[in-house]
Scaffold this motif. Structure first.
Motif, short mmCIF file in Angstrom:
data_model
loop_
_atom_site.label_atom_id
_atom_site.label_comp_id
_atom_site.label_asym_id
_atom_site.label_seq_id
_atom_site.Cartn_x
_atom_site.Cartn_y
_atom_site.Cartn_z
N GLY A 1 3.10 -2.36 -1.33
CA GLY A 1 4.23 -3.15 -0.20
C GLY A 1 3.53 -5.17 -0.04
O GLY A 1 4.38 -6.14 -0.57
N HIS B 1 6.58 2.32 -7.15
CA HIS B 1 7.23 1.91 -5.96
C HIS B 1 8.47 2.48 -5.48
O HIS B 1 8.23 3.10 -5.09
N GLY B 2 9.51 2.28 -6.12
CA GLY B 2 10.74 2.99 -6.15
C GLY B 2 10.66 3.82 -6.73
O GLY B 2 11.55 4.90 -5.53
N THR C 1 9.61 10.97 -3.24
CA THR C 1 9.23 11.74 -1.33
C THR C 1 10.83 11.89 -0.97
O THR C 1 10.78 13.18 0.11
N ILE C 2 11.71 10.28 -1.17
CA ILE C 2 13.59 11.13 -0.29
C ILE C 2 13.79 12.50 -1.15
O ILE C 2 13.93 13.19 -0.76
N VAL D 1 5.79 -8.38 -1.81
CA VAL D 1 5.79 -9.11 -1.09
C VAL D 1 6.07 -10.36 -1.59
O VAL D 1 6.39 -12.21 -1.92
N ALA E 1 7.59 -2.79 -8.42
CA ALA E 1 8.55 -2.28 -7.74
C ALA E 1 8.65 -1.09 -8.47
O ALA E 1 9.55 -0.50 -8.03
N GLY F 1 9.00 6.41 -4.30
CA GLY F 1 10.28 6.44 -2.82
C GLY F 1 11.79 7.26 -3.08
O GLY F 1 11.30 7.68 -2.07
C1 HEM Z 1 8.89 -6.80 -0.15
C2 HEM Z 1 8.63 -5.45 -1.27
C3 HEM Z 1 8.73 -4.30 -0.57
C4 HEM Z 1 8.20 -4.29 0.53
C5 HEM Z 1 6.97 -4.54 1.96
C6 HEM Z 1 8.09 -2.62 1.09
C7 HEM Z 1 7.29 -1.26 1.46
C8 HEM Z 1 8.26 -0.10 1.87
C9 HEM Z 1 6.69 0.36 2.27
C10 HEM Z 1 5.76 0.50 3.50
C11 HEM Z 1 7.73 2.26 2.29
C12 HEM Z 1 6.48 3.15 3.27
C13 HEM Z 1 7.58 3.74 3.67
C14 HEM Z 1 7.20 4.93 4.53
O1 HEM Z 1 6.74 5.23 3.65
O2 HEM Z 1 8.39 5.47 5.69
C15 HEM Z 1 8.46 1.39 1.36
C16 HEM Z 1 9.33 2.41 1.10
C17 HEM Z 1 10.19 2.74 0.22
N1 HEM Z 1 10.27 1.89 -0.78
FE1 HEM Z 1 9.88 -0.47 -0.55
N2 HEM Z 1 9.07 -1.71 -0.55
C18 HEM Z 1 9.81 -3.28 -0.56
C19 HEM Z 1 10.36 -3.25 -1.70
C20 HEM Z 1 11.04 -2.39 -2.52
C21 HEM Z 1 11.25 -1.99 -3.96
C22 HEM Z 1 11.58 -3.47 -4.76
C23 HEM Z 1 11.81 -0.82 -4.30
C24 HEM Z 1 12.96 -0.21 -5.41
C25 HEM Z 1 12.73 -0.73 -6.54
C26 HEM Z 1 11.47 -0.21 -2.70
C27 HEM Z 1 12.07 1.56 -2.53
C28 HEM Z 1 11.46 1.88 -1.54
C29 HEM Z 1 12.01 2.94 -1.34
C30 HEM Z 1 13.25 4.37 -2.87
C31 HEM Z 1 11.10 3.71 -0.53
C32 HEM Z 1 11.26 5.23 0.40
C33 HEM Z 1 12.13 5.03 1.30
C34 HEM Z 1 11.47 6.11 2.56
O3 HEM Z 1 10.88 7.19 2.15
O4 HEM Z 1 12.27 6.64 3.06
N3 HEM Z 1 10.93 -1.37 -2.15
N4 HEM Z 1 8.96 0.23 1.42
#
Ligand code: HEM
Length: 150
Positions: free
Chosen positions: A34, A86-87, A93-94, A38, A83, A90
């Motif tokens: 994350g 990460h995606g 997890t969902i 950024v 990305a 995520g």
């Molecule tokens: C500025 C950029 C980003 C930051 C700072 C960021 C940060 C985070 C963090 C800290 C989590 C963990 C949340 C948790 O465990 O409760 C998360 C979950 C997630 N992120 Fe990102 N993210 C970013 C960009 C993206 C991008 C580009 C995607 C898609 C390609 C994405 C898709 C996801 C998904 C699907 C989850 C899981 C959501 C969930 O557990 O409910 N994120 N993100």
């Protein structure tokens, strides 16, 4: 009827399997990636949309000019890898949280992993094999493309 909710800090009773704790590393990866995302995403948006002619300067020659530089190739590839992993993690997890049927869950998690792996390989190949000079025509090419290809 009342039921007591366990103290969130109390040790959990599930048997801990030996070996690396992949869920913990996945949790850490989401936070660390994350921070990198950024920097990479806002750097990308700033350079493409605000520097020089900004959004009006984006065309084929702009992309060709950027991909002539290993710096921007690596910037974009790192953004792609961070990305997508990460995606995908995520979405995994969902899926694990909401899909209760074990077989369906396993198929979906594999589908997410395969889709992410495919896109990482494809995107990486595109960035590193991109050749703006295929079909180069000096009569119609812009000055930047002529500079790169002539
Ligand atoms: C500025 C950029 C980003 C930051 C700072 C960021 C940060 C985070 C963090 C800290 C989590 C963990 C949340 C948790 O465990 O409760 C998360 C979950 C997630 N992120 Fe990102 N993210 C970013 C960009 C993206 C991008 C580009 C995607 C898609 C390609 C994405 C898709 C996801 C998904 C699907 C989850 C899981 C959501 C969930 O557990 O409910 N994120 N993100």
């Amino acid at each position: 009827m009342t039921s007591a909710i366990a103290d969130p800090r109390s040790p959990h009773t599930a048997v801990r399997r030996s070996g690396p704790n992949l869920e913990k590393w996945g949790w850490i990866y989401m936070r660390v990636s994350g921070v990198f995302l950024v920097i990479l995403i806002f750097g990308h948006l700033f350079v493409n949309l605000m520097v020089g002619e900004g959004i009006h300067g984006i065309d084929f020659a702009f992309v060709a000019g950027k991909y002539a530089s290993p710096f921007w190739q690596w910037w974009d590839v790192l953004m792609l890898w961070f990305a997508l992993i990460h995606g995908a993690n995520g979405m995994r997890t969902i899926t694990n949280d909401y899909i209760t049927h074990q077989k369906v869950r396993r198929v979906l998690v594999w589908a997410i992993g395969l889709a992410a792996a495919f896109l990482i390989v494809l995107g990486t190949l595109v960035v590193f094999t991109f050749d703006p000079c295929i079909g180069f025509d000096s009569d119609t090419a812009s000055s930047l493309i002529t500079e790169l290809c002539a």
